[in-house]
Write a protein that holds these residues in place. Structure first.
Motif, PDB file in Angstrom:
ATOM      1  N   MET A   1       0.746  -1.126  -0.018  1.00  0.00           N
ATOM      2  CA  MET A   1       0.035   0.022   0.039  1.00  0.00           C
ATOM      3  C   MET A   1       1.076   1.078  -0.130  1.00  0.00           C
ATOM      4  SD  MET A   1      -3.124   0.541  -0.431  1.00  0.00           S
ATOM      5  CE  MET A   1      -4.507   1.098   0.327  1.00  0.00           C
ATOM      6  N   GLU A   2       1.956   1.236   0.664  1.00  0.00           N
ATOM      7  CA  GLU A   2       2.884   2.364   0.748  1.00  0.00           C
ATOM      8  C   GLU A   2       3.331   2.630  -0.509  1.00  0.00           C
ATOM      9  OE1 GLU A   2       5.262   5.322   2.742  1.00  0.00           O
ATOM     10  OE2 GLU A   2       3.928   4.041   3.540  1.00  0.00           O
ATOM     11  N   GLU A   3       3.661   1.796  -1.542  1.00  0.00           N
ATOM     12  CA  GLU A   3       4.164   2.207  -2.857  1.00  0.00           C
ATOM     13  C   GLU A   3       3.122   2.923  -3.591  1.00  0.00           C
ATOM     14  OE1 GLU A   3       5.687   0.024  -6.977  1.00  0.00           O
ATOM     15  OE2 GLU A   3       6.105  -1.148  -4.850  1.00  0.00           O
ATOM     16  N   LYS A   4       1.672   2.467  -3.475  1.00  0.00           N
ATOM     17  CA  LYS A   4       0.587   2.933  -4.317  1.00  0.00           C
ATOM     18  C   LYS A   4       0.504   4.535  -3.853  1.00  0.00           C
ATOM     19  CE  LYS A   4      -2.315  -0.914  -5.520  1.00  0.00           C
ATOM     20  NZ  LYS A   4      -3.878  -1.025  -5.301  1.00  0.00           N
ATOM     21  N   GLN A   5       0.719   4.737  -2.548  1.00  0.00           N
ATOM     22  CA  GLN A   5       0.560   6.083  -2.028  1.00  0.00           C
ATOM     23  C   GLN A   5       1.785   6.820  -2.565  1.00  0.00           C
ATOM     24  OE1 GLN A   5      -1.924   7.369  -0.370  1.00  0.00           O
ATOM     25  NE2 GLN A   5      -1.032   9.345  -0.101  1.00  0.00           N
ATOM     26  N   GLN A   6       2.972   6.592  -2.434  1.00  0.00           N
ATOM     27  CA  GLN A   6       4.126   7.094  -3.138  1.00  0.00           C
ATOM     28  C   GLN A   6       3.846   7.597  -4.660  1.00  0.00           C
ATOM     29  OE1 GLN A   6       7.372   4.784  -2.231  1.00  0.00           O
ATOM     30  NE2 GLN A   6       7.650   5.528  -0.397  1.00  0.00           N
ATOM     31  N   VAL A   7       3.377   6.710  -5.330  1.00  0.00           N
ATOM     32  CA  VAL A   7       3.154   6.768  -6.816  1.00  0.00           C
ATOM     33  C   VAL A   7       2.055   7.879  -6.922  1.00  0.00           C
ATOM     34  CG1 VAL A   7       2.202   5.761  -8.800  1.00  0.00           C
ATOM     35  CG2 VAL A   7       3.814   4.422  -7.467  1.00  0.00           C
ATOM     36  N   CYS A   8       0.798   7.750  -6.039  1.00  0.00           N
ATOM     37  CA  CYS A   8      -0.406   8.605  -5.974  1.00  0.00           C
ATOM     38  C   CYS A   8       0.457   9.997  -5.921  1.00  0.00           C
ATOM     39  CB  CYS A   8      -1.223   8.507  -5.005  1.00  0.00           C
ATOM     40  SG  CYS A   8      -2.465   9.521  -4.964  1.00  0.00           S
ATOM     41  N   GLN A   9       1.185  10.163  -4.775  1.00  0.00           N
ATOM     42  CA  GLN A   9       1.706  11.637  -4.422  1.00  0.00           C
ATOM     43  C   GLN A   9       2.653  12.187  -5.615  1.00  0.00           C
ATOM     44  OE1 GLN A   9       1.036  13.343  -1.758  1.00  0.00           O
ATOM     45  NE2 GLN A   9      -0.597  12.178  -1.507  1.00  0.00           N
ATOM     46  N   PHE A  10       3.458  11.328  -6.178  1.00  0.00           N
ATOM     47  CA  PHE A  10       4.276  11.624  -7.091  1.00  0.00           C
ATOM     48  C   PHE A  10       3.626  12.107  -8.176  1.00  0.00           C
ATOM     49  CE2 PHE A  10       6.573  10.813 -11.349  1.00  0.00           C
ATOM     50  CZ  PHE A  10       7.811  11.664 -11.091  1.00  0.00           C
ATOM     51  N   LYS A  11       2.547  11.407  -8.856  1.00  0.00           N
ATOM     52  CA  LYS A  11       1.706  11.936 -10.168  1.00  0.00           C
ATOM     53  C   LYS A  11       0.958  12.952  -9.708  1.00  0.00           C
ATOM     54  CE  LYS A  11       1.238   7.460 -12.326  1.00  0.00           C
ATOM     55  NZ  LYS A  11       0.293   6.601 -12.754  1.00  0.00           N
ATOM     56  N   LEU A  12       0.469  13.297  -8.311  1.00  0.00           N
ATOM     57  CA  LEU A  12      -0.091  14.754  -7.832  1.00  0.00           C
ATOM     58  C   LEU A  12       0.673  15.793  -8.079  1.00  0.00           C
ATOM     59  CD1 LEU A  12      -2.483  13.395  -4.686  1.00  0.00           C
ATOM     60  CD2 LEU A  12      -3.271  13.907  -7.101  1.00  0.00           C
ATOM     61  N   MET A  13       1.922  15.657  -7.486  1.00  0.00           N
ATOM     62  CA  MET A  13       3.099  16.664  -7.702  1.00  0.00           C
ATOM     63  C   MET A  13       3.299  16.686  -9.046  1.00  0.00           C
ATOM     64  SD  MET A  13       5.572  16.078  -4.712  1.00  0.00           S
ATOM     65  CE  MET A  13       6.444  14.539  -5.327  1.00  0.00           C
ATOM     66  N   ALA A  14       3.328  16.096 -10.199  1.00  0.00           N
ATOM     67  CA  ALA A  14       3.696  16.148 -11.430  1.00  0.00           C
ATOM     68  C   ALA A  14       2.458  16.925 -12.037  1.00  0.00           C
ATOM     69  CB  ALA A  14       3.705  14.664 -12.236  1.00  0.00           C
ATOM     70  N   SER A  15       1.142  16.564 -11.578  1.00  0.00           N
ATOM     71  CA  SER A  15       0.012  17.257 -12.202  1.00  0.00           C
ATOM     72  C   SER A  15      -0.165  18.848 -11.879  1.00  0.00           C
ATOM     73  CB  SER A  15      -1.377  16.566 -11.695  1.00  0.00           C
ATOM     74  OG  SER A  15      -1.491  16.809 -10.248  1.00  0.00           O
ATOM     75  N   LEU A  19      -0.032  21.949 -14.346  1.00  0.00           N
ATOM     76  CA  LEU A  19      -0.908  23.277 -14.142  1.00  0.00           C
ATOM     77  C   LEU A  19      -0.276  24.497 -13.990  1.00  0.00           C
ATOM     78  CD1 LEU A  19      -3.754  21.227 -12.268  1.00  0.00           C
ATOM     79  CD2 LEU A  19      -3.602  21.982 -14.459  1.00  0.00           C
ATOM     80  N   GLU A  20       0.832  24.556 -13.261  1.00  0.00           N
ATOM     81  CA  GLU A  20       1.446  25.625 -12.848  1.00  0.00           C
ATOM     82  C   GLU A  20       1.897  26.173 -14.228  1.00  0.00           C
ATOM     83  OE1 GLU A  20       2.855  28.770 -10.839  1.00  0.00           O
ATOM     84  OE2 GLU A  20       1.900  27.242 -10.039  1.00  0.00           O
ATOM     85  N   VAL A  21       2.380  25.510 -14.920  1.00  0.00           N
ATOM     86  CA  VAL A  21       2.986  26.039 -16.243  1.00  0.00           C
ATOM     87  C   VAL A  21       1.942  26.337 -17.264  1.00  0.00           C
ATOM     88  CG1 VAL A  21       4.185  25.266 -18.552  1.00  0.00           C
ATOM     89  CG2 VAL A  21       4.977  24.585 -16.172  1.00  0.00           C
ATOM     90  N   ILE A  22       0.816  25.682 -17.397  1.00  0.00           N
ATOM     91  CA  ILE A  22      -0.107  26.041 -18.347  1.00  0.00           C
ATOM     92  C   ILE A  22      -1.467  26.586 -17.956  1.00  0.00           C
ATOM     93  CG2 ILE A  22       0.763  23.944 -19.878  1.00  0.00           C
ATOM     94  CD1 ILE A  22      -1.865  22.457 -19.189  1.00  0.00           C
ATOM     95  N   GLN A  23      -1.582  26.846 -16.625  1.00  0.00           N
ATOM     96  CA  GLN A  23      -2.587  27.687 -16.193  1.00  0.00           C
ATOM     97  C   GLN A  23      -2.816  28.924 -17.010  1.00  0.00           C
ATOM     98  OE1 GLN A  23      -2.067  28.577 -12.005  1.00  0.00           O
ATOM     99  NE2 GLN A  23      -0.285  29.841 -12.408  1.00  0.00           N
ATOM    100  N   GLY A  24      -4.138  29.256 -16.769  1.00  0.00           N
ATOM    101  CA  GLY A  24      -4.469  30.760 -17.153  1.00  0.00           C
ATOM    102  C   GLY A  24      -5.065  30.571 -18.806  1.00  0.00           C
TER     103      GLY A  24
END
Length: 113
Positions: A1-15, A19-24
């Motif tokens: 379960m720990e690995e899934k959480q890390q993958v999720c957190q990594f993908k959330l940061m990447a998203s 959004l920071e680059v293309i927002q607006g």
């Protein structure tokens, strides 16, 4: 379960990075304009008719800071400035195609046009 959480957190940061680059309202239209070749400020403004010069200037600076576009000064009279996509900006091509395809679908489904 720990690995899934890390993958999720990594993908959330990447998203959030994306959004920071293309927002607006203007950044994607600017990038799309530059996919058709290098352009000067006025050429980009003609492509995106309803953007103010101040807003266009701010967004160009932000895109340059994020290494999506490059600004080249030519030693001419008067001085000429040209904007172009960097390799990182060009790598967004597939993403832009997907966004545009989804946007067309959205307009048909929700807006009705």
């Amino acid at each position: 379960m720990e690995e899934k959480q890390q993958v999720c957190q990594f993908k959330l940061m990447a998203s959030r990075d994306v959004l920071e680059v293309i927002q607006g309202k203007w950044r994607i239209p600017i990038i799309i304009s530059l996919t058709y070749g290098n352009k000067r400020f006025g050429e980009i403004q003609r492509d995106i008719a309803d953007v103010s010069p101040k807003m266009l200037s701010q967004e160009l600076k932000a895109l340059e800071m994020n290494k999506i576009i490059t600004r080249t000064l030519f030693d001419s009279m008067p001085v000429t400035v040209e904007y172009s996509l960097t390799p990182l900006g060009l790598s967004m091509n597939k993403l832009l195609e997907e966004i545009l395809e989804w946007g067309i679908h959205f307009r048909k489904e929700v807006v009705g046009k």
